[in-house]
Scaffold this motif. Structure first.
Motif, mmCIF file in Angstrom:
data_model
loop_
_atom_site.group_PDB
_atom_site.id
_atom_site.type_symbol
_atom_site.label_atom_id
_atom_site.label_comp_id
_atom_site.label_asym_id
_atom_site.label_seq_id
_atom_site.Cartn_x
_atom_site.Cartn_y
_atom_site.Cartn_z
ATOM 1 N N CYS A 162 -0.935 7.523 -2.079
ATOM 2 C CA CYS A 162 -1.836 7.017 -2.836
ATOM 3 C C CYS A 162 -2.773 8.362 -3.383
ATOM 4 C CB CYS A 162 -3.031 6.021 -2.187
ATOM 5 S SG CYS A 162 -4.075 5.328 -3.247
ATOM 6 N N CYS A 219 0.983 -1.281 -0.075
ATOM 7 C CA CYS A 219 -0.104 -0.019 0.021
ATOM 8 C C CYS A 219 0.732 1.267 0.213
ATOM 9 C CB CYS A 219 -0.998 0.021 1.265
ATOM 10 S SG CYS A 219 -1.872 1.608 1.457
ATOM 11 N N CYS A 249 -8.382 4.180 -0.700
ATOM 12 C CA CYS A 249 -9.680 3.099 -0.707
ATOM 13 C C CYS A 249 -10.641 3.655 0.503
ATOM 14 C CB CYS A 249 -9.333 1.779 -0.568
ATOM 15 S SG CYS A 249 -7.832 1.715 0.425
HETATM 16 S S1 SF4 Z 1 -6.124 2.357 -2.946
HETATM 17 FE FE1 SF4 Z 1 -5.919 1.751 -0.706
HETATM 18 S S2 SF4 Z 1 -4.701 -0.065 -0.554
HETATM 19 FE FE2 SF4 Z 1 -4.413 0.765 -2.688
HETATM 20 S S3 SF4 Z 1 -2.490 1.959 -2.577
HETATM 21 FE FE3 SF4 Z 1 -4.320 3.326 -2.148
HETATM 22 S S4 SF4 Z 1 -4.489 3.441 0.274
HETATM 23 FE FE4 SF4 Z 1 -3.138 1.589 -0.461
#
Ligand code: SF4
Length: 392
Positions: free
Chosen positions: A21, A16, A25
């Motif tokens: 990010c 992750c 999510c």
């Molecule tokens: S979508 Fe969620 S699991 Fe994927 S990199 Fe971003 S924070 Fe991490």
């Protein structure tokens, strides 16, 4: 208790990216909690029960109504994970973006393209869908077994791997591979499940000779955008900036206008001319560059849906129709973005477009509206589907 799973290399390589990010999510989703996790909070950390509510499921993580982020989201990372450790995470939070399933006595773990890092690994890393044996200390509390009655797990697993291998055919286009899979899936539906493992390779082999001539309609590219618009309009309201960036690029490139009050699309007098020019440029300059990427997308989708054993849709032909329309939508989005950029896209932009569509489309739980739209447009028919994806 430790368990052995067949885990894809993309999952094995996944880490992750947390505060880096671009589409966390923890925003916009009702992350589900099992009864076991709620019971764990009751006995060991009752203060966490404040973060639990109900909505999309009986127990979900509560979200800040202003930001739509999970209330435990803390500067890019999970506040529960940081303060209490991984054991206190619900299954959805612990496992996302991984998808764990049973196929009889085989446990599989793959992942969804709706996570930007998984999209990167799936599209651009080496052998992302290749499985490897891995030992995991934790499995979800509830695991659905997708093995059909009358099929041995090893045979079902072999069939699934054959479908993945079909996407790696360097002699065929991604569009043709998709249509071969469609033909094979439709043929399998006519056979007893016990014969699927033996019949699948044969159906794939003869698929080229059975494909009907493509039947295109001039309105198809605009209906693709309108179909996406209809699904967004029917979904829960939340900000989706990355998806809207993808959609806005498509509408600009084709000169169309979306009316959100009645979910209609208006074309301009030159919209069809624009599309034809974009299509010609794609075939001339970009198709070869994107062929391996579209094959990787197909492989990732088949892997994530344990094709042909699950996925959105109640039958193999419904699942392949939904897959084909998603393929065509992604391809149109890439075509429009290349046109606007005036060249092949940077890797990060290809990932953004792919992930933004997956984040929305891969989380539709009910296929009814999608299938109603795709049936009305004729895209569930093989000849129409072939034209839509651009095979031939
Ligand atoms: S979508 Fe969620 S699991 Fe994927 S990199 Fe971003 S924070 Fe991490």
């Amino acid at each position: 208790m430790a368990a052995t799973v067949q885990q894809t290399q993309a999952v094995a390589a996944f880490r992750c990216t947390g505060d880096q990010c671009p589409d966390t999510c923890c925003k916009g989703w009702g992350m589900q909690l099992s009864a076991e996790t709620v019971a764990l909070y009751q006995t060991e950390a009752p203060e966490l029960l404040d973060a639990v509510t109900s909505g999309e499921a009986e127990h979900i993580m509560r979200r800040d109504p202003q930001t739509d982020y999970c209330v435990k989201f803390d500067a890019g990372w999970c506040g529960i994970h940081k303060q209490y450790g991984d054991r206190m995470l619900g299954d959805a939070c612990h496992f996302f973006p991984r998808i764990t399933r049973r196929l009889g006595d085989i446990t599989t773990q793959t992942a969804t393209l709706s996570c930007p890092e998984i999209a990167r690994l799936s599209l651009f890393a080496d052998a992302p869908a290749t499985p490897q044996h891995t030992t995991l200390e934790r499995l979800p509390h509830s695991l659905t077994d997708y093995l059909p009655e009358g099929l041995a797990a090893a045979d079902a697993w072999g069939l699934h791997q054959s479908a993945l291998a079909a996407t790696r055919d360097e002699t065929a286009s991604a569009e043709r591979i998709l249509m071969r899979l469609s033909a094979a899936a439709r043929a399998l539906e006519t056979q007893p499940v016990a014969q699927w493992p033996g019949a699948f390779a044969f159906f794939l082999k003869i698929a080229d000779t059975r494909l009907p001539p493509p039947q295109a309609k001039a309105e198809d590219p605009f209906n693709l955008i309108n179909a996406l618009q209809g699904l967004i309009g029917a979904a829960k309201k939340t900000a989706r900036p990355r998806l809207m960036e993808t959609l806005d690029c498509m509408t600009r490139a084709l000169g169309v206008t979306l009316q959100w009050n009645d979910l209609t699309i208006q074309t301009a007098p030159d919209s069809l001319t624009r599309f034809l020019a974009i299509d010609t440029a794609w075939r001339t300059h970009y198709a070869a560059h994107y062929a391996p990427i579209l094959k990787r997308w197909l492989e990732a989708q088949l892997s994530a849906s344990l094709f042909p054993f699950c996925g959105l849709g109640n039958s193999l032909s419904e699942r392949i129709a939904i897959l084909a329309v998603r393929f065509a939508t992604l391809k149109l989005a890439l075509m429009c973005a290349c046109h606007e950029t005036g060249g092949a896209l940077p890797e990060a932009e290809t990932i953004r477009i792919t992930q933004s569509l997956a984040r929305f489309l891969d989380h539709l739980a009910d296929p009814a509206l999608s299938l109603a739209i795709y049936t009305e447009t004729g895209w569930t028919l093989e000849a129409r589907m072939r034209a839509l994806v651009g095979d031939g």
